[in-house]
Design a protein around this motif. Sequence first.
Motif, PDB file in Angstrom:
ATOM      1  N   SER A  17       0.808  -1.220   0.000  1.00  0.00           N
ATOM      2  CA  SER A  17       0.000   0.000   0.000  1.00  0.00           C
ATOM      3  C   SER A  17       0.845   1.277   0.000  1.00  0.00           C
ATOM      4  O   SER A  17       0.348   2.340   0.318  1.00  0.00           O
ATOM      5  N   ASN A  18       2.126   1.160  -0.346  1.00  0.00           N
ATOM      6  CA  ASN A  18       3.013   2.316  -0.370  1.00  0.00           C
ATOM      7  C   ASN A  18       3.052   3.021   0.984  1.00  0.00           C
ATOM      8  O   ASN A  18       3.079   4.239   1.080  1.00  0.00           O
ATOM      9  N   ASN A  19       3.054   2.224   2.041  1.00  0.00           N
ATOM     10  CA  ASN A  19       3.094   2.706   3.406  1.00  0.00           C
ATOM     11  C   ASN A  19       4.469   3.307   3.715  1.00  0.00           C
ATOM     12  O   ASN A  19       5.479   2.712   3.375  1.00  0.00           O
ATOM     13  N   PRO A  20       4.544   4.486   4.336  1.00  0.00           N
ATOM     14  CA  PRO A  20       5.852   5.062   4.664  1.00  0.00           C
ATOM     15  C   PRO A  20       6.665   4.143   5.575  1.00  0.00           C
ATOM     16  O   PRO A  20       6.129   3.527   6.493  1.00  0.00           O
ATOM     17  N   VAL A  21       7.951   4.055   5.299  1.00  0.00           N
ATOM     18  CA  VAL A  21       8.870   3.271   6.116  1.00  0.00           C
ATOM     19  C   VAL A  21      10.013   4.177   6.560  1.00  0.00           C
ATOM     20  O   VAL A  21      10.088   5.330   6.142  1.00  0.00           O
ATOM     21  N   GLY A  22      10.902   3.680   7.388  1.00  0.00           N
ATOM     22  CA  GLY A  22      11.973   4.513   7.925  1.00  0.00           C
ATOM     23  C   GLY A  22      13.351   4.055   7.496  1.00  0.00           C
ATOM     24  O   GLY A  22      14.026   3.363   8.248  1.00  0.00           O
TER      25      GLY A  22
END
Length: 194
Positions: free
Chosen positions: A151-156
Amino acid sequence: MGRGTINDDIRLTRKVRELIGPDATLRLDANRRWSQSDYEQFACGVLDCDIDYIEEPLSTISALKDLIRCEGTALPLALDESLREMTPETLNDWSGVKAVVLKPTMLGLERAVRFARAATRLGMTPVFSSSYESSLGLTTIAHVTAAFNNSNNPVGLDTVGIFQEDLLSPSLAIQNGQVAVDELPDIAESINRN
């Protein structure tokens, strides 16, 4: 969070939300620095700030579990440090948690993947994150992240800039907070041997 007073944290959160606007995702990390009353005061002070989640607000894993079980939470929660004290199989006991922050170099790559699978199955968001790796480690984590991040979730993963030298040449390219997975370097050909 957790470096000053709770009122400082509330002011900072409100100021950040104001600066980034309503469309940006706001995630916070208290690094286990708060008591239950600190958390409650903070939550009341930022309820209108649309926080995606807050990682590890309470000082112990048992206090966090009690918060989730007994009272519910005013803010969505994420697990991070607590994962080192758990197994992927015990994630079932943490319904109510929104996300798990997975640091493969802390958990081990295979264990992080098992946590990601368990979290996905339970409706939690697996969020891969770095622990200050070079481009070599970040590239590996980016590949694993791509397998779970539908889902193109932000990551770090944007920590490579802290290094004066890197293990890959050129360093991992992160543009506007994004990594083009299909353009990741071939690690075997990119290792900086100098």
